[in-house]
Design a protein around this motif. Structure first.
Motif, short mmCIF file in Angstrom:
data_model
loop_
_atom_site.label_atom_id
_atom_site.label_comp_id
_atom_site.label_asym_id
_atom_site.label_seq_id
_atom_site.Cartn_x
_atom_site.Cartn_y
_atom_site.Cartn_z
N ALA A 150 0.83 -1.21 0.00
CA ALA A 150 0.00 0.00 0.00
C ALA A 150 0.86 1.26 0.00
CB ALA A 150 -0.94 -0.01 1.21
N VAL A 151 1.92 1.27 0.80
CA VAL A 151 2.81 2.43 0.86
C VAL A 151 3.56 2.59 -0.47
CG1 VAL A 151 4.89 3.32 1.97
CG2 VAL A 151 3.01 2.46 3.36
N LEU A 152 4.02 1.50 -1.04
CA LEU A 152 4.74 1.58 -2.32
C LEU A 152 3.84 2.07 -3.45
CD1 LEU A 152 6.97 -1.62 -2.14
CD2 LEU A 152 7.69 0.77 -1.91
N VAL A 153 2.59 1.62 -3.47
CA VAL A 153 1.65 2.10 -4.49
C VAL A 153 1.38 3.58 -4.29
CG1 VAL A 153 -0.74 1.92 -5.29
CG2 VAL A 153 0.61 -0.14 -4.97
N LEU A 154 1.25 4.02 -3.04
CA LEU A 154 1.06 5.44 -2.77
C LEU A 154 2.24 6.26 -3.27
CD1 LEU A 154 -0.47 7.78 -1.29
CD2 LEU A 154 0.98 7.24 0.67
N LEU A 155 3.47 5.83 -2.96
CA LEU A 155 4.65 6.55 -3.41
C LEU A 155 4.76 6.53 -4.93
CD1 LEU A 155 7.26 5.46 -0.72
CD2 LEU A 155 6.12 7.67 -0.96
N TYR A 156 4.39 5.42 -5.54
CA TYR A 156 4.41 5.33 -7.00
C TYR A 156 3.46 6.36 -7.61
CZ TYR A 156 3.44 3.43 -11.63
OH TYR A 156 3.25 3.28 -12.98
N ARG A 157 2.23 6.42 -7.07
CA ARG A 157 1.23 7.33 -7.63
C ARG A 157 1.51 8.79 -7.32
NH1 ARG A 157 -3.98 3.78 -5.79
NH2 ARG A 157 -3.85 2.22 -7.44
N GLU A 158 2.03 9.06 -6.12
CA GLU A 158 2.16 10.45 -5.68
C GLU A 158 3.54 11.06 -5.92
OE1 GLU A 158 -0.26 12.42 -4.44
OE2 GLU A 158 -1.72 10.82 -4.71
N VAL A 159 4.57 10.25 -6.08
CA VAL A 159 5.93 10.78 -6.24
C VAL A 159 6.50 10.41 -7.60
CG1 VAL A 159 8.28 10.77 -5.32
CG2 VAL A 159 6.34 10.76 -3.76
N PHE A 160 6.53 9.14 -7.90
CA PHE A 160 7.20 8.66 -9.10
C PHE A 160 6.50 9.12 -10.38
CE2 PHE A 160 8.33 5.26 -12.18
CZ PHE A 160 9.69 5.49 -12.21
N ILE A 161 5.20 8.91 -10.48
CA ILE A 161 4.46 9.29 -11.69
C ILE A 161 4.50 10.80 -11.92
CG2 ILE A 161 2.14 9.32 -12.74
CD1 ILE A 161 3.53 6.64 -12.96
N PRO A 162 4.24 11.65 -10.91
CA PRO A 162 4.36 13.10 -11.16
C PRO A 162 5.76 13.54 -11.63
CG PRO A 162 3.12 12.74 -9.18
CD PRO A 162 3.67 11.41 -9.59
N ARG A 163 6.80 12.88 -11.10
CA ARG A 163 8.16 13.24 -11.55
C ARG A 163 8.38 12.82 -12.99
NH1 ARG A 163 12.65 13.13 -6.83
NH2 ARG A 163 11.41 14.32 -5.37
N LEU A 164 7.84 11.68 -13.37
CA LEU A 164 7.97 11.26 -14.78
C LEU A 164 7.19 12.18 -15.69
CD1 LEU A 164 7.72 7.37 -14.61
CD2 LEU A 164 9.72 8.76 -15.11
N ASP A 165 6.00 12.62 -15.24
CA ASP A 165 5.19 13.53 -16.06
C ASP A 165 5.85 14.90 -16.18
OD1 ASP A 165 3.33 11.55 -16.42
OD2 ASP A 165 1.95 12.30 -14.87
N ALA A 166 6.59 15.32 -15.16
CA ALA A 166 7.24 16.63 -15.19
C ALA A 166 8.52 16.61 -16.04
CB ALA A 166 7.59 17.07 -13.77
N ALA A 167 9.09 15.42 -16.23
CA ALA A 167 10.34 15.34 -16.97
C ALA A 167 10.14 15.40 -18.46
CB ALA A 167 11.06 14.04 -16.62
#
Length: 167
Positions: A150-167
Motif C-alpha cells: 500500500a505504501v509503495l503504491v502510494l509513493l508510486y502514484r504520488e511521487v514517481f508518476i508526477p516526476r515522470l510527467d514533469a520530466a
C-alpha cells in the motif's frame, strides 16, 4: 522528523506521511474485519459439527491465527482438526473441508476486496504481495507485505508518476 525535509517540501512530506499512516490504519481495520469473519464463520461451523463446548476457545485461536496471512489458517486448521478428530471423525473431516474452502474464499475473494477498497490498491497486488512477503520473509514478511504494498503504491502514484510527467 518532518524538519529533516527541506522547508519547501514539508507540506508534501507531511501529506505523504499522513497518507501512509492512514493506509496502515485502514489495513489494521480491514484485518479486524477479516479476523471477525474467520471467527464468526468458524463458530457456526464448530457448533454445527458438535464442538459446542470448545467453540469459543477455538474461535479465539482461529481469530488470533487469522492475523497471520498465508500460513495462519494452516496452523489453526491443524489445531482445530486435531481437537475435532478427538470428538468424531466426521467433525474432523468437516472442519478440514471448512478450512480448505474458506481459506480459498478468504485469500482470493474476501481479503482482496476488503483491502483493495480500504487501501486503494489493486487486488492482484494484494495477493502477490502477501504471497511474496510470506515466501521471502516468512511470518514477518506476510504480516508486513500488504501495508508495504500500500505504501509503495502510494509513493508510486504520488511521487514517481508526477516526476515522470514533469520530466
Amino acid at each position: 522528523v518532518y524538519r529533516l525535509a527541506p522547508a519547501s517540501r514539508r507540506p508534501r512530506v507531511r501529506f505523504l506521511a499522513n497518507e501512509m499512516f492512514d493506509r496502515i490504519g485502514n489495513y489494521l481495520t480491514g484485518m479486524f474485519v477479516v479476523v471477525s469473519l474467520w471467527a464468526s464463520t468458524s463458530f457456526v461451523i464448530f457448533n454445527a459439527v458438535g464442538l459446542g463446548q470448545y467453540s469459543w476457545a477455538l474461535c479465539i485461536i482461529v481469530g488470533g491465527l487469522a492475523f497471520i496471512p498465508v500460513v495462519g489458517w494452516m496452523v489453526a486448521a491443524a489445531l482445530v482438526a486435531t481437537i475435532a478428530f478427538s470428538v468424531s471423525t466426521t467433525a474432523g473431516v468437516v472442519c478440514l473441508i471448512y478450512f480448505l474452502v474458506y481459506s480459498q474464499l478468504d485469500a482470493y475473494l474476501v481479503q482482496p476486496r476488503i483491502f483493495s477498497s480500504s487501501l486503494n490498491v489493486p487486488p492482484v497486488l494484494i495477493v502477490l504481495g502477501a504471497i511474496s512477503g510470506g515466501l521471502l520473509l516468512g511470518i514477518i514478511g506476510a504480516l508486513l507485505a500488504i501495508p508495504t504494498v500500500a505504501v509503495l503504491v502510494l509513493l508510486y502514484r504520488e511521487v514517481f508518476i508526477p516526476r515522470l510527467d514533469a520530466a
